[in-house]
Design a protein around this motif. Sequence first.
Motif, PDB file in Angstrom:
ATOM      1  N   GLU A 198       0.861  -1.181   0.000  1.00 49.20           N
ATOM      2  CA  GLU A 198       0.000   0.000   0.000  1.00 49.20           C
ATOM      3  C   GLU A 198       0.901   1.237   0.000  1.00 49.20           C
ATOM      4  N   THR A 199       0.732   2.085  -1.007  1.00 44.54           N
ATOM      5  CA  THR A 199       1.593   3.253  -1.153  1.00 44.54           C
ATOM      6  C   THR A 199       0.771   4.513  -1.371  1.00 44.54           C
ATOM      7  N   LEU A 200       1.370   5.635  -1.014  1.00 46.13           N
ATOM      8  CA  LEU A 200       0.871   6.961  -1.374  1.00 46.13           C
ATOM      9  C   LEU A 200       2.022   7.719  -2.027  1.00 46.13           C
ATOM     10  N   THR A 201       1.771   8.225  -3.218  1.00 45.91           N
ATOM     11  CA  THR A 201       2.789   8.951  -3.954  1.00 45.91           C
ATOM     12  C   THR A 201       2.516  10.449  -3.853  1.00 45.91           C
ATOM     13  N   VAL A 202       3.546  11.189  -3.501  1.00 46.58           N
ATOM     14  CA  VAL A 202       3.439  12.639  -3.346  1.00 46.58           C
ATOM     15  C   VAL A 202       4.549  13.276  -4.165  1.00 46.58           C
ATOM     16  N   ARG A 203       4.148  14.051  -5.196  1.00 46.93           N
ATOM     17  CA  ARG A 203       5.116  14.730  -6.063  1.00 46.93           C
ATOM     18  C   ARG A 203       6.185  13.772  -6.587  1.00 46.93           C
ATOM     19  N   GLY A 204       5.737  12.587  -6.989  1.00 47.66           N
ATOM     20  CA  GLY A 204       6.623  11.611  -7.602  1.00 47.66           C
ATOM     21  C   GLY A 204       7.413  10.747  -6.638  1.00 47.66           C
ATOM     22  N   CYS A 234       1.182  10.903  -8.324  1.00 47.49           N
ATOM     23  CA  CYS A 234       0.414  11.379  -7.171  1.00 47.49           C
ATOM     24  C   CYS A 234      -0.703  10.407  -6.830  1.00 47.49           C
ATOM     25  N   GLY A 235      -0.835  10.093  -5.554  1.00 48.08           N
ATOM     26  CA  GLY A 235      -1.988   9.340  -5.094  1.00 48.08           C
ATOM     27  C   GLY A 235      -1.698   7.932  -4.642  1.00 48.08           C
ATOM     28  N   PRO A 236      -2.750   7.161  -4.372  1.00 48.25           N
ATOM     29  CA  PRO A 236      -2.594   5.814  -3.829  1.00 48.25           C
ATOM     30  C   PRO A 236      -2.357   4.785  -4.926  1.00 48.25           C
ATOM     31  N   ALA A 237      -1.705   3.697  -4.539  1.00 47.21           N
ATOM     32  CA  ALA A 237      -1.580   2.531  -5.412  1.00 47.21           C
ATOM     33  C   ALA A 237      -1.600   1.284  -4.531  1.00 47.21           C
ATOM     34  N   HIS A 238      -2.084   0.214  -5.120  1.00 45.87           N
ATOM     35  CA  HIS A 238      -2.214  -1.074  -4.433  1.00 45.87           C
ATOM     36  C   HIS A 238      -1.575  -2.110  -5.353  1.00 45.87           C
ATOM     37  N   ALA A 298      -4.289   1.830  -9.644  1.00 44.48           N
ATOM     38  CA  ALA A 298      -4.076   3.231  -9.267  1.00 44.48           C
ATOM     39  C   ALA A 298      -5.193   3.675  -8.329  1.00 44.48           C
ATOM     40  N   ARG A 299      -5.259   3.049  -7.183  1.00 41.52           N
ATOM     41  CA  ARG A 299      -6.294   3.347  -6.194  1.00 41.52           C
ATOM     42  C   ARG A 299      -5.888   2.728  -4.864  1.00 41.52           C
ATOM     43  N   LEU A 300      -6.670   3.017  -3.838  1.00 33.73           N
ATOM     44  CA  LEU A 300      -6.492   2.329  -2.569  1.00 33.73           C
ATOM     45  C   LEU A 300      -6.827   0.849  -2.713  1.00 33.73           C
ATOM     46  N   GLY A 301      -6.259   0.027  -1.859  1.00 36.31           N
ATOM     47  CA  GLY A 301      -6.610  -1.381  -1.848  1.00 36.31           C
ATOM     48  C   GLY A 301      -8.068  -1.570  -1.469  1.00 36.31           C
ATOM     49  N   GLY A 302      -8.683  -2.596  -2.025  1.00 37.30           N
ATOM     50  CA  GLY A 302     -10.053  -2.932  -1.672  1.00 37.30           C
ATOM     51  C   GLY A 302     -10.095  -3.777  -0.411  1.00 37.30           C
ATOM     52  N   ASP A 303     -11.229  -4.428  -0.189  1.00 39.75           N
ATOM     53  CA  ASP A 303     -11.392  -5.341   0.952  1.00 39.75           C
ATOM     54  C   ASP A 303     -11.145  -4.667   2.295  1.00 39.75           C
ATOM     55  N   LYS A 304     -11.453  -3.366   2.386  1.00 33.94           N
ATOM     56  CA  LYS A 304     -11.324  -2.617   3.639  1.00 33.94           C
ATOM     57  C   LYS A 304      -9.883  -2.530   4.147  1.00 33.94           C
ATOM     58  N   MET A 348      -5.410   6.380   5.433  1.00 34.78           N
ATOM     59  CA  MET A 348      -4.985   6.441   4.035  1.00 34.78           C
ATOM     60  C   MET A 348      -5.982   7.204   3.175  1.00 34.78           C
ATOM     61  N   GLU A 349      -7.270   7.134   3.520  1.00 37.30           N
ATOM     62  CA  GLU A 349      -8.260   7.856   2.723  1.00 37.30           C
ATOM     63  C   GLU A 349      -8.030   9.363   2.821  1.00 37.30           C
TER      64      GLU A 349
END
Length: 414
Positions: free
Chosen positions: A206-212, A263-267, A284-290, A303-304
């Motif tokens: 689970e990652t969050l990308t900020v300015r690359g 920029c943003g979340p990846a799963h 290119a989104r948050l992970g599913g399954d809560k 993370m949201e």
Amino acid sequence: MPNLVMVMPYRAFIGKARSEGFRISAIWDPAVADRLYGAHATRYLQDVRAQADDFRLVDFTDHAAYTEAIRAAVREFEADHVWHTGGEDTMMPAYEVAAELGKAVNPPASVALLNDKLAMRTLLRDKGISSVRFATARCWQDVAGLLADFTLPVVVKPTTLAGSRGTFLLTDPADLPAWGDTLASYRYDGPLLVEEYLRGPEFSVETLTVRGVHHVIGVTRKLLGPLPHFVELGHIFPEPDTAETRAVAALAIELLDAVGYSCGPAHTEVILTGDGPALVESQARLGGDKIPQVAALATGFDMERGIFAALAGQAPRLDTPRKVGHIAYLSLPIGTLRSVSGLDEVRGLDFVDTLSFPFAAGDRIPETVNSKTRHGFVILTGADAAQVRARADQVRELIKVEVDTAVPAGQVVA
């Protein structure tokens, strides 16, 4: 205060975006809401409308109307950014329009490379990253002719469906027609992948990308159910920090760099094989399954909300995890539910955060073949992975069901 057009924003996202200083124009499709929320869809959209500064409805399947709705929202709302926060199947038009208007947070090509399994596999092959043997087929009937280049079993999957839909471990070519029927049930007629079967424990990063810059929020252990369907029985977060999990995370970051994600979340899903980590797929989104909810219980990091902090250029501030979180899915007998007990007792346990049991007496309990046909879940915490797994077993023992397993008249058993 920056203005943000959000396509398909979940209700909770709007408040979290506003807490990071954004004004929100929300775009939704009533048909998608009906599919996700059923009888509660109208109320759900009313809640979204009440929280947003601007609200629009459009048919996402009408490409011209959908893209024009985004253009109009950007123009009339004087938006600074466009962000799609829902499922992959409607992402690309939103990001293409955003790029056209100079409001994109990621190049559309980077999103396409992450979400399309064939595009990702081709990129990795061309760059020599985590090479996995694969072939492509136009339709399921073409798969048999590709199997001579592989050792069975192989993984066969559609290139764009999510939620484990259509992903199948093929051990016998005679099973191909049944798999073809499954694809038809999803109305999928796009390209297909045949991949070598990777053996080993499976994780998601689970990652969050900020300015690359890609920030690893944590590594999640995936607990798979019985083959051949690759449906998860649960997730445990975080996996302990070891040389192996650091290698898993590093491979996910290498992929994000390769696609130019900015920029943003990846799963990103990775299998730790005997030869080292190998990439399975990414979104290119948050992970599913809560998974974000489970991670928040373990770490205190939301993370949201972090999505919108990332959009504002703020890197995540991560503390050492305080506990381990676990979402465990229930597995019930297939049939008609007659009665259930123990739910209130489970909800009263001090380590249980959430219990979802979606059936009432008289409901049909289906076979679990994808993420949408699972039988409910519990989210709980503990000191370590062993304890949360033991607690999940305790929950399963407390829930007592009476199920009529007789096949309804007229139903054929495969």
